[in-house]
Design an enzyme around this catalytic site. Structure first.
Site, PDB file in Angstrom:
ATOM      1  N   ILE A  71       0.663  -0.957  -0.142  1.00  0.00           N
ATOM      2  CA  ILE A  71      -0.189   0.090  -0.021  1.00  0.00           C
ATOM      3  C   ILE A  71       1.057   1.100  -0.076  1.00  0.00           C
ATOM      4  O   ILE A  71       0.531   1.897  -0.875  1.00  0.00           O
ATOM      5  CB  ILE A  71      -1.059  -0.125   1.556  1.00  0.00           C
ATOM      6  CG1 ILE A  71      -2.326  -1.292   1.022  1.00  0.00           C
ATOM      7  CG2 ILE A  71      -1.758   1.503   1.218  1.00  0.00           C
ATOM      8  CD1 ILE A  71      -3.369  -0.949   2.697  1.00  0.00           C
ATOM      9  N   ASP A 113     -14.168   0.806   0.877  1.00  0.00           N
ATOM     10  CA  ASP A 113     -15.523   0.159   0.811  1.00  0.00           C
ATOM     11  C   ASP A 113     -16.365   1.598   0.411  1.00  0.00           C
ATOM     12  O   ASP A 113     -17.259   1.537  -0.454  1.00  0.00           O
ATOM     13  CB  ASP A 113     -15.903   0.011   2.360  1.00  0.00           C
ATOM     14  CG  ASP A 113     -14.911  -0.428   3.607  1.00  0.00           C
ATOM     15  OD1 ASP A 113     -14.949  -1.743   2.385  1.00  0.00           O
ATOM     16  OD2 ASP A 113     -14.583  -0.468   4.381  1.00  0.00           O
ATOM     17  N   HIS A 167     -15.261  -2.532   9.109  1.00  0.00           N
ATOM     18  CA  HIS A 167     -15.107  -2.766   7.634  1.00  0.00           C
ATOM     19  C   HIS A 167     -14.320  -3.690   8.124  1.00  0.00           C
ATOM     20  O   HIS A 167     -13.122  -4.486   8.143  1.00  0.00           O
ATOM     21  CB  HIS A 167     -13.187  -1.599   8.141  1.00  0.00           C
ATOM     22  CG  HIS A 167     -12.098  -2.515   6.503  1.00  0.00           C
ATOM     23  ND1 HIS A 167     -13.131  -1.814   5.431  1.00  0.00           N
ATOM     24  CD2 HIS A 167     -11.682  -3.023   6.575  1.00  0.00           C
ATOM     25  CE1 HIS A 167     -12.031  -2.461   4.196  1.00  0.00           C
ATOM     26  NE2 HIS A 167     -11.226  -3.026   4.355  1.00  0.00           N
TER      27      HIS A 167
HETATM   28  N1  LIG Z   1      -8.211  -0.701   6.001  1.00  0.00           N
HETATM   29  C1  LIG Z   1      -8.474  -0.607   4.861  1.00  0.00           C
HETATM   30  O1  LIG Z   1      -9.254  -0.534   3.606  1.00  0.00           O
HETATM   31  C2  LIG Z   1      -7.317  -2.316   3.930  1.00  0.00           C
HETATM   32  C3  LIG Z   1      -7.018  -2.221   4.936  1.00  0.00           C
HETATM   33  N2  LIG Z   1      -5.807  -3.146   4.621  1.00  0.00           N
HETATM   34  C4  LIG Z   1      -4.153  -3.512   5.941  1.00  0.00           C
HETATM   35  O2  LIG Z   1      -3.468  -3.104   5.305  1.00  0.00           O
HETATM   36  C5  LIG Z   1      -2.307  -3.415   5.819  1.00  0.00           C
HETATM   37  C6  LIG Z   1      -1.246  -3.363   4.595  1.00  0.00           C
HETATM   38  O3  LIG Z   1      -1.340  -4.017   3.428  1.00  0.00           O
HETATM   39  P1  LIG Z   1       0.124  -4.320   2.416  1.00  0.00           P
HETATM   40  O4  LIG Z   1       0.611  -2.806   2.405  1.00  0.00           O
HETATM   41  O5  LIG Z   1      -0.724  -4.953   1.677  1.00  0.00           O
HETATM   42  O6  LIG Z   1       0.703  -5.394   3.627  1.00  0.00           O
HETATM   43  P2  LIG Z   1       2.426  -5.811   3.308  1.00  0.00           P
HETATM   44  O7  LIG Z   1       3.174  -6.760   3.639  1.00  0.00           O
HETATM   45  O8  LIG Z   1       2.903  -5.502   2.010  1.00  0.00           O
HETATM   46  O9  LIG Z   1       3.461  -4.673   3.827  1.00  0.00           O
HETATM   47  C7  LIG Z   1       2.712  -4.435   4.923  1.00  0.00           C
HETATM   48  C8  LIG Z   1       4.245  -3.844   5.844  1.00  0.00           C
HETATM   49  O10 LIG Z   1       4.372  -3.578   7.404  1.00  0.00           O
HETATM   50  C9  LIG Z   1       5.290  -3.282   7.711  1.00  0.00           C
HETATM   51  N3  LIG Z   1       5.386  -4.001   8.846  1.00  0.00           N
HETATM   52  C10 LIG Z   1       4.946  -4.886   9.899  1.00  0.00           C
HETATM   53  N4  LIG Z   1       5.349  -5.135  11.546  1.00  0.00           N
HETATM   54  C11 LIG Z   1       5.081  -3.631  10.864  1.00  0.00           C
HETATM   55  C12 LIG Z   1       5.908  -2.957  12.264  1.00  0.00           C
HETATM   56  N5  LIG Z   1       5.558  -2.974  13.396  1.00  0.00           N
HETATM   57  N6  LIG Z   1       5.856  -1.269  12.232  1.00  0.00           N
HETATM   58  C13 LIG Z   1       6.300  -1.437  10.515  1.00  0.00           C
HETATM   59  N7  LIG Z   1       5.619  -1.339   9.659  1.00  0.00           N
HETATM   60  C14 LIG Z   1       5.034  -3.026  10.594  1.00  0.00           C
HETATM   61  C15 LIG Z   1       6.118  -5.050   6.823  1.00  0.00           C
HETATM   62  O11 LIG Z   1       7.316  -5.382   7.233  1.00  0.00           O
HETATM   63  C16 LIG Z   1       5.616  -5.080   5.476  1.00  0.00           C
HETATM   64  O12 LIG Z   1       6.464  -4.075   4.699  1.00  0.00           O
HETATM   65  C17 LIG Z   1      -2.646  -4.819   5.683  1.00  0.00           C
HETATM   66  O13 LIG Z   1      -2.994  -5.164   7.285  1.00  0.00           O
HETATM   67  C18 LIG Z   1      -3.818  -5.225   5.124  1.00  0.00           C
HETATM   68  O14 LIG Z   1      -4.914  -6.150   5.905  1.00  0.00           O
HETATM   69  C19 LIG Z   1      -5.526  -3.456   3.015  1.00  0.00           C
HETATM   70  C20 LIG Z   1      -6.197  -2.553   2.285  1.00  0.00           C
HETATM   71  C21 LIG Z   1      -7.669  -2.083   2.437  1.00  0.00           C
HETATM   72  O1  LIG Z   2      -9.604  -7.826   2.363  1.00  0.00           O
HETATM   73  C1  LIG Z   2      -8.291  -7.178   3.120  1.00  0.00           C
HETATM   74  O2  LIG Z   2      -7.872  -8.043   3.374  1.00  0.00           O
HETATM   75  C2  LIG Z   2      -7.359  -5.997   2.189  1.00  0.00           C
HETATM   76  C3  LIG Z   2      -8.401  -5.058   2.970  1.00  0.00           C
HETATM   77  O3  LIG Z   2      -9.390  -4.706   4.508  1.00  0.00           O
HETATM   78  C4  LIG Z   2     -10.150  -4.596   1.710  1.00  0.00           C
HETATM   79  O4  LIG Z   2      -8.754  -4.708   0.738  1.00  0.00           O
HETATM   80  O5  LIG Z   2     -11.141  -3.611   2.291  1.00  0.00           O
END
Ligand SMILES: NC(=O)C1=CN([C@@H]2O[C@H](COP(=O)(O)OP(=O)(O)OC[C@H]3O[C@@H](n4cnc5c(N)ncnc54)[C@H](O)[C@@H]3O)[C@@H](O)[C@H]2O)C=CC1
Ligand SMILES: O=C([O-])CC(=O)C(=O)O
Length: 334
Positions: free
Chosen positions: A17, A160, A188
């Site tokens: 992200i 969303d 969410h």
């Molecule tokens: N609220 C929403 O609408 C959405 C939420 N998400 C959530 O966002 C989060 C990140 O997603 P991505 O970027 O795809 O994951 P990703 O795995 O590509 O990146 C996550 C990064 O966070 C780092 N990380 C882990 N622990 C950490 C810490 N204590 N401090 C700092 N960095 C740390 C990891 O090393 C990694 O580089 C996930 O929990 C995902 O489910 C994803 C899409 C939408």
């Molecule tokens: O679905 C997931 O785990 C990632 C997320 O929060 C979304 O895309 O809304």
């Protein structure tokens, strides 16, 4: 007179992200085209090599608003004096999981970062939690940062909202931003309630009710809701990775509206500290329709009519948030 730079934190800065998010923040899409930024980039020690590559690319973009880039795995350095925080860093879910299955793994990150916010950030800091389960992580983060007002914490349901808006816009064959005031209530998660009953659409310059234009109650009470509820899982099933480009876009939309205020007459959805408005549970981070003024304070839109169908869905997602909160509090006590 040129503006002083602001310090903006992105956690999970080496992840999916952040790769899209940093581009937009650095370009000026969030804090404005005349607002210089100092980017604080936090990730964990094993990711420092990857983060170095992200820093190189940010430099190579030659963005004129970026005054300094601070890559780090140290929370004190990351949170020091920040005015805005995108808390993205957390484990993403895989196919077959619900977002709350991430709670045990992720919530302690937000306990630790809450403490860091409390100690090192500006007291006016605006915190957007993206990492899942986002609402409950935001609740924990705020709990461990008692010196910062609860109103300064939020969790992201804008993705969303964007999904819901876009589903309707494609169906009505209008541009996405012609559809406004779609609401996401609650968590969410797959219990969220995407609600188009107050939504409006601009059709050739005339503002109409979405319900009247679509004239398909069965769709709005059925497929529309489930499509939005399950969209994250559908992206994971297709991409084998969770949504990233759209998540980053939503994070930018959320923070931009918080920073600059919402458009007159329009509202956006944010998970914020619940005061029990609309008889949903208080003391959880519940997604409501909000409006934001130039003072950067959100206010829950009041007085919307809630019918029995909506009531039942708003209660269900509220119950889930209460349960998640209890689970998170017990994880944090370990
Ligand atoms: N609220 C929403 O609408 C959405 C939420 N998400 C959530 O966002 C989060 C990140 O997603 P991505 O970027 O795809 O994951 P990703 O795995 O590509 O990146 C996550 C990064 O966070 C780092 N990380 C882990 N622990 C950490 C810490 N204590 N401090 C700092 N960095 C740390 C990891 O090393 C990694 O580089 C996930 O929990 C995902 O489910 C994803 C899409 C939408
Ligand atoms: O679905 C997931 O785990 C990632 C997320 O929060 C979304 O895309 O809304």
């Amino acid at each position: 007179m040129a503006k002083e730079p602001i310090r903006v934190l992105v956690t999970g800065a080496a992840g999916q992200i952040a790769y899209s998010l940093l581009f937009s923040v650095a370009k000026g899409d969030v804090f404005g085209p005349d607002q210089p930024v100092i980017l604080h980039l936090l990730d964990i020690p094993p990711m420092m090599g990857v983060l170095e590559g992200v820093v190189m690319e940010l430099m190579d973009c030659a963005f004129s608003l970026v005054r300094e880039i601070i890559p780090t795995c140290d929370e004190q350095q990351a949170f020091n004096d920040i005015e805005a925080a995108f808390l993205v860093g957390a484990m993403p879910r895989k196919e077959g999981m619900e977002r709350k299955d991430l709670l045990a793994a992720n919530v302690k990150i937000f306990k630790s970062q809450g403490k860091a916010l409390d100690q090192f950030a500006k007291k006016t800091v605006k915190v957007l939690v993206v990492g899942n389960p986002a609402n409950t992580n935001a609740f924990i983060c705020s709990k461990y940062a008692p010196s910062i007002p609860k109103e300064n914490f939020s969790a992201m349901t804008r993705l969303d909202q964007n999904r819901a808006q876009s589903q309707i816009a494609f169906r009505l064959n209008v541009p996405a931003n012609n559809v406004t005031n779609v609401i996401i209530w609650g968590n969410h998660s797959s219990t969220q309630f995407p609600d188009a009953s107050h939504a409006l659409v601009n059709v050739n310059g005339t503002i109409k009710k979405v319900g009247d234009c679509l004239n398909d109650d069965a769709y709005l009470k059925g497929e529309f809701i489930t499509t939005v509820q399950k969209r994250g899982a559908a992206v994971i099933a297709a991409r084998k990775l969770s949504s990233a480009m759209s998540a980053a876009k939503a994070a930018c939309d959320h923070m931009r509206d918080w920073w600059n205020g919402t458009t007159e007459g329009q509202f956006v959805s944010m998970a914020v500290y619940s005061d029990g408005s609309y008889n949903v549970p208080a003391d959880v981070m519940y997604s409501f329709p909000v409006q934001i003024g130039a003072d950067r304070q959100w206010k829950i839109v009041q007085g919307l009519e809630i019918n029995d169908f909506a009531r039942q869905k708003m209660d269900l997602t509220g119950q889930e948030l209460k349960q998640e909160k209890e689970d998170a509090l017990s994880v944090c006590q370990d």
